[in-house]
Design a protein around this motif. Structure first.
Motif, PDB file in Angstrom:
ATOM      1  N   TYR A  85       0.832  -1.345  -0.193  1.00 42.51           N
ATOM      2  CA  TYR A  85       0.018  -0.141  -0.081  1.00 42.51           C
ATOM      3  C   TYR A  85       0.795   1.264   0.112  1.00 42.51           C
ATOM      4  N   TYR A  86       2.135   1.324   0.385  1.00 41.18           N
ATOM      5  CA  TYR A  86       2.955   2.336   0.690  1.00 41.18           C
ATOM      6  C   TYR A  86       3.614   2.720  -0.772  1.00 41.18           C
ATOM      7  N   THR A  87       3.497   1.954  -1.685  1.00 35.92           N
ATOM      8  CA  THR A  87       4.149   2.174  -2.931  1.00 35.92           C
ATOM      9  C   THR A  87       3.572   3.284  -3.966  1.00 35.92           C
ATOM     10  N   GLY A 145       7.956  -3.375  -2.718  1.00 35.10           N
ATOM     11  CA  GLY A 145       7.896  -3.005  -1.326  1.00 35.10           C
ATOM     12  C   GLY A 145       9.172  -2.860  -1.110  1.00 35.10           C
ATOM     13  N   VAL A 146       9.568  -3.335   0.285  1.00 34.22           N
ATOM     14  CA  VAL A 146      11.037  -3.225   0.876  1.00 34.22           C
ATOM     15  C   VAL A 146      11.471  -4.831   1.043  1.00 34.22           C
ATOM     16  N   ARG A 147      12.807  -4.785   1.171  1.00 32.10           N
ATOM     17  CA  ARG A 147      13.521  -6.043   1.076  1.00 32.10           C
ATOM     18  C   ARG A 147      12.878  -7.146   1.910  1.00 32.10           C
ATOM     19  N   THR A 185      15.217  -1.086   1.746  1.00 36.22           N
ATOM     20  CA  THR A 185      15.197  -1.779   2.981  1.00 36.22           C
ATOM     21  C   THR A 185      14.545  -1.046   4.072  1.00 36.22           C
ATOM     22  N   CYS A 186      14.803  -1.174   5.312  1.00 34.75           N
ATOM     23  CA  CYS A 186      13.582  -0.582   6.289  1.00 34.75           C
ATOM     24  C   CYS A 186      14.312  -0.157   7.815  1.00 34.75           C
ATOM     25  N   SER A 187      14.169   0.667   8.292  1.00 40.78           N
ATOM     26  CA  SER A 187      14.757   1.375   9.330  1.00 40.78           C
ATOM     27  C   SER A 187      14.718   0.185  10.375  1.00 40.78           C
ATOM     28  N   LEU A 188      13.623  -0.572  10.389  1.00 38.27           N
ATOM     29  CA  LEU A 188      13.410  -1.647  11.794  1.00 38.27           C
ATOM     30  C   LEU A 188      14.476  -2.782  11.288  1.00 38.27           C
ATOM     31  N   ASP A 189      14.526  -3.049  10.184  1.00 39.38           N
ATOM     32  CA  ASP A 189      15.605  -4.252   9.668  1.00 39.38           C
ATOM     33  C   ASP A 189      16.861  -3.835   9.812  1.00 39.38           C
ATOM     34  N   ALA A 225       7.485  -8.759  11.164  1.00 37.92           N
ATOM     35  CA  ALA A 225       7.950  -9.260   9.809  1.00 37.92           C
ATOM     36  C   ALA A 225       9.141  -8.300   9.310  1.00 37.92           C
ATOM     37  N   ASN A 226       9.223  -7.162   9.638  1.00 40.84           N
ATOM     38  CA  ASN A 226      10.080  -5.979   9.092  1.00 40.84           C
ATOM     39  C   ASN A 226      11.532  -6.278   9.777  1.00 40.84           C
ATOM     40  N   THR A 227      12.061  -7.414   9.438  1.00 41.98           N
ATOM     41  CA  THR A 227      13.387  -8.046   9.789  1.00 41.98           C
ATOM     42  C   THR A 227      14.116  -8.922   8.833  1.00 41.98           C
ATOM     43  N   ALA A 267      12.881   1.589  15.644  1.00 33.58           N
ATOM     44  CA  ALA A 267      11.758   2.429  15.302  1.00 33.58           C
ATOM     45  C   ALA A 267      11.749   2.600  13.852  1.00 33.58           C
ATOM     46  N   CYS A 268      10.501   2.997  13.394  1.00 33.95           N
ATOM     47  CA  CYS A 268      10.371   3.315  11.923  1.00 33.95           C
ATOM     48  C   CYS A 268      10.592   4.735  11.652  1.00 33.95           C
ATOM     49  N   ILE A 269      11.371   5.168  10.907  1.00 39.62           N
ATOM     50  CA  ILE A 269      11.578   6.627  10.804  1.00 39.62           C
ATOM     51  C   ILE A 269      10.568   7.400  10.083  1.00 39.62           C
ATOM     52  N   VAL A 270       9.646   6.788   9.301  1.00 39.24           N
ATOM     53  CA  VAL A 270       8.264   7.340   8.972  1.00 39.24           C
ATOM     54  C   VAL A 270       7.506   7.792  10.120  1.00 39.24           C
ATOM     55  N   HIS A 271       7.054   6.644  10.685  1.00 35.88           N
ATOM     56  CA  HIS A 271       5.932   6.618  11.941  1.00 35.88           C
ATOM     57  C   HIS A 271       6.581   7.327  13.194  1.00 35.88           C
ATOM     58  N   GLU A 272       7.778   7.392  13.247  1.00 33.30           N
ATOM     59  CA  GLU A 272       8.273   8.057  14.530  1.00 33.30           C
ATOM     60  C   GLU A 272       8.113   9.795  14.393  1.00 33.30           C
ATOM     61  N   PRO A 327       0.215   1.523  14.547  1.00 32.51           N
ATOM     62  CA  PRO A 327       0.785   1.382  15.843  1.00 32.51           C
ATOM     63  C   PRO A 327       2.351   1.451  15.980  1.00 32.51           C
ATOM     64  N   GLU A 328       3.038   1.879  14.737  1.00 33.84           N
ATOM     65  CA  GLU A 328       4.635   2.165  14.708  1.00 33.84           C
ATOM     66  C   GLU A 328       4.687   3.517  15.186  1.00 33.84           C
ATOM     67  N   SER A 329       3.635   4.604  15.360  1.00 38.22           N
ATOM     68  CA  SER A 329       3.809   5.759  15.681  1.00 38.22           C
ATOM     69  C   SER A 329       4.100   5.869  17.198  1.00 38.22           C
ATOM     70  N   HIS A 383       6.160   9.635   4.144  1.00 36.63           N
ATOM     71  CA  HIS A 383       6.499   8.868   3.064  1.00 36.63           C
ATOM     72  C   HIS A 383       7.950   7.989   3.241  1.00 36.63           C
ATOM     73  N   CYS A 384       7.763   6.692   3.045  1.00 34.16           N
ATOM     74  CA  CYS A 384       8.983   5.799   3.363  1.00 34.16           C
ATOM     75  C   CYS A 384       9.803   5.955   2.032  1.00 34.16           C
ATOM     76  N   PRO A 385      11.156   6.223   2.300  1.00 40.04           N
ATOM     77  CA  PRO A 385      12.224   6.630   1.313  1.00 40.04           C
ATOM     78  C   PRO A 385      12.272   5.233   0.598  1.00 40.04           C
ATOM     79  N   TRP A 386      12.161   4.091   1.224  1.00 40.35           N
ATOM     80  CA  TRP A 386      12.579   2.990   0.520  1.00 40.35           C
ATOM     81  C   TRP A 386      11.444   2.248  -0.128  1.00 40.35           C
ATOM     82  N   MET A 387      10.101   2.641   0.201  1.00 39.83           N
ATOM     83  CA  MET A 387       8.856   2.271  -0.617  1.00 39.83           C
ATOM     84  C   MET A 387       9.088   3.114  -1.823  1.00 39.83           C
ATOM     85  N   ALA A 388       9.437   4.432  -1.933  1.00 39.56           N
ATOM     86  CA  ALA A 388       9.458   5.305  -2.779  1.00 39.56           C
ATOM     87  C   ALA A 388      10.555   4.747  -3.939  1.00 39.56           C
TER      88      ALA A 388
HETATM   89 FE1  SF4 Z   1      10.083   0.238   7.299  1.00 40.48          FE
HETATM   90 FE2  SF4 Z   1       8.720   2.290   8.380  1.00 40.48          FE
HETATM   91 FE3  SF4 Z   1       9.472   2.148   5.574  1.00 40.48          FE
HETATM   92 FE4  SF4 Z   1       7.457   0.374   7.079  1.00 40.48          FE
HETATM   93  S1  SF4 Z   1       7.402   2.674   6.537  1.00 40.48           S
HETATM   94  S2  SF4 Z   1       9.112  -0.294   5.416  1.00 40.48           S
HETATM   95  S3  SF4 Z   1       8.570   0.303   9.003  1.00 40.48           S
HETATM   96  S4  SF4 Z   1      10.889   2.261   7.242  1.00 40.48           S
END
Ligand code: SF4
Ligand code: 13P
Length: 336
Positions: A42-44, A81-83, A106-110, A134-136, A193-198, A221-223, A290-295
């Motif tokens: 959904y974030y793409t 999506g992300v890796r 990638t993802c900041s949580l990973d 799952a974000n690992t 933490a997720c850099i987007v929701h934080e 709930p990552e916020s 907006h997630c820079p990796w989804m982008a």
């Molecule tokens: Fe990871 Fe946050 Fe991007 Fe989701 S939005 S993929 S948790 S960095």
């Protein structure tokens, strides 16, 4: 230094309508010719989501992406999506070829949960059940007893708490804190933490609510806890879309990646969706909702993934077998 992991050159370029139509046509043909299916989060970019829908693929949250890809008959999956989403697809479907528009997504949580440190943490608490989001990485999943996504985390932890299990939770501290509060479970929580929701800010949200007093607030709930506390609905991406459909409000302030607006507007036509604020004191706005990796997922690199097959996901076979167990546990739990 999370920013080091952004690969700006992979961000989608501005395309004309004619270029978009041309790329869509070429991708549709390649998907057919190569027995491939496009699975998107959904974030793409909305263009990517629309194409996944148009070509019989899927647009969904991370749990449904995993289920859909594993159950689909295509021999190749293109995972936009992300890796970790591509890796999950490979773990569940080793016989399939899993391509991604770019493996650099990638993802900041990973990133914030390296397997060596995480394993040492688990070793130090051997009496705890290990639940990872799952974000690992596949390696972190392989060290876990359970994998969960945000749409199933509460139920799984409740189930474990009912058995008086002590829990290690990783990596998202905000989601972990929310789950702990809701279930009362005994949890040790990793500091990720997720850099987007934080970036979402309670103060800004309160100010915006003054401007739109009738709006309902939807929060992933990552916020941070202070943002979750203001929510009318808290949930995974698909749960938030459902809330937009079912709540009677006509306006919504949404604290998650703005890519979700494409599906929210489709699910609840005529309703108005507003981004929750990321500004305010202490904000660095590294993500601005907006997630820079989804982008990094766009039509151009989907086409080159299909044509060149260069960003193929591989997972070491022993690691795959070890990571499959906690993943399958989640899917069976959901099905049961
Ligand atoms: Fe990871 Fe946050 Fe991007 Fe989701 S939005 S993929 S948790 S960095
Ligand atoms: P969902 O599991 O809700 O799709 O979320 C994935 C994600 O990366 C949220 O930031």
């Amino acid at each position: 230094m999370i920013q080091e992991h952004f690969a700006q050159e992979h961000l989608p370029t501005d395309l004309s309508a004619a270029q978009i139509a041309d790329l869509e046509e070429q991708i549709t043909q390649e998907l057919k010719d190569r027995d491939a299916c496009l699975v998107a989060h959904y974030y793409t970019d909305p263009l990517v989501q629309a194409l996944a829908e148009k070509t019989g693929g899927c647009v969904s949250d991370s749990l449904e992406m995993a289920r859909f890809g594993a159950n689909h008959s295509a021999s190749t999956l293109v995972v936009a999506g992300v890796r970790f989403m591509g890796e999950t697809a490979k773990i569940l479907s080793p016989e399939k070829r899993i391509l991604m528009p770019t493996l650099e997504a990638t993802c900041s949580l990973d990133i914030g949960c390296p397997v060596e440190e995480f394993s040492a943490f688990c070793d130090a608490h051997p009496d705890h059940e290990v639940v990872v989001y799952a974000n690992t990485s596949a390696a972190v999943k392989a060290r876990a007893d359970w994998v969960v996504t945000s749409s199933i985390a509460l139920q799984v932890v409740e189930h474990l708490a009912d058995q008086d299990k002590k829990i290690i939770w990783a990596p998202d501290k905000h989601l972990g804190g929310y789950v702990q509060k809701e279930t009362g479970a005994d949890m040790l929580i990793w500091d990720g933490a997720c850099i987007v929701h934080e970036e979402f800010k309670a103060k800004g949200l309160l100010d915006l609510k003054q401007v739109y007093p009738d709006a309902a607030i939807l929060v992933h709930p990552e916020s941070p806890e202070s943002v979750v506390a203001l929510a009318d609905a808290v949930g995974s991406t698909s749960q938030l879309i459902k809330a937009a459909q079912t709540l009677p409000n006509s306006t919504f302030i949404v604290a998650t990646d703005r890519g979700i607006f494409y599906k929210m507007q489709q699910a609840a036509p005529g309703k108005q969706f507003i981004e929750a604020p990321t500004g305010g004191s202490g904000a660095t706005c590294r993500s601005c909702a907006h997630c820079p990796w989804m982008a990094m997922n766009g039509l151009e690199n989907i086409l080159s993934a299909l044509r060149e097959g260069k960003d193929e996901v591989h997972v070491d076979e022993q690691l795959r077998i070890d990571a499959l167990r906690p993943l399958q546990r989640m899917l069976s739990f959901q099905a049961g």
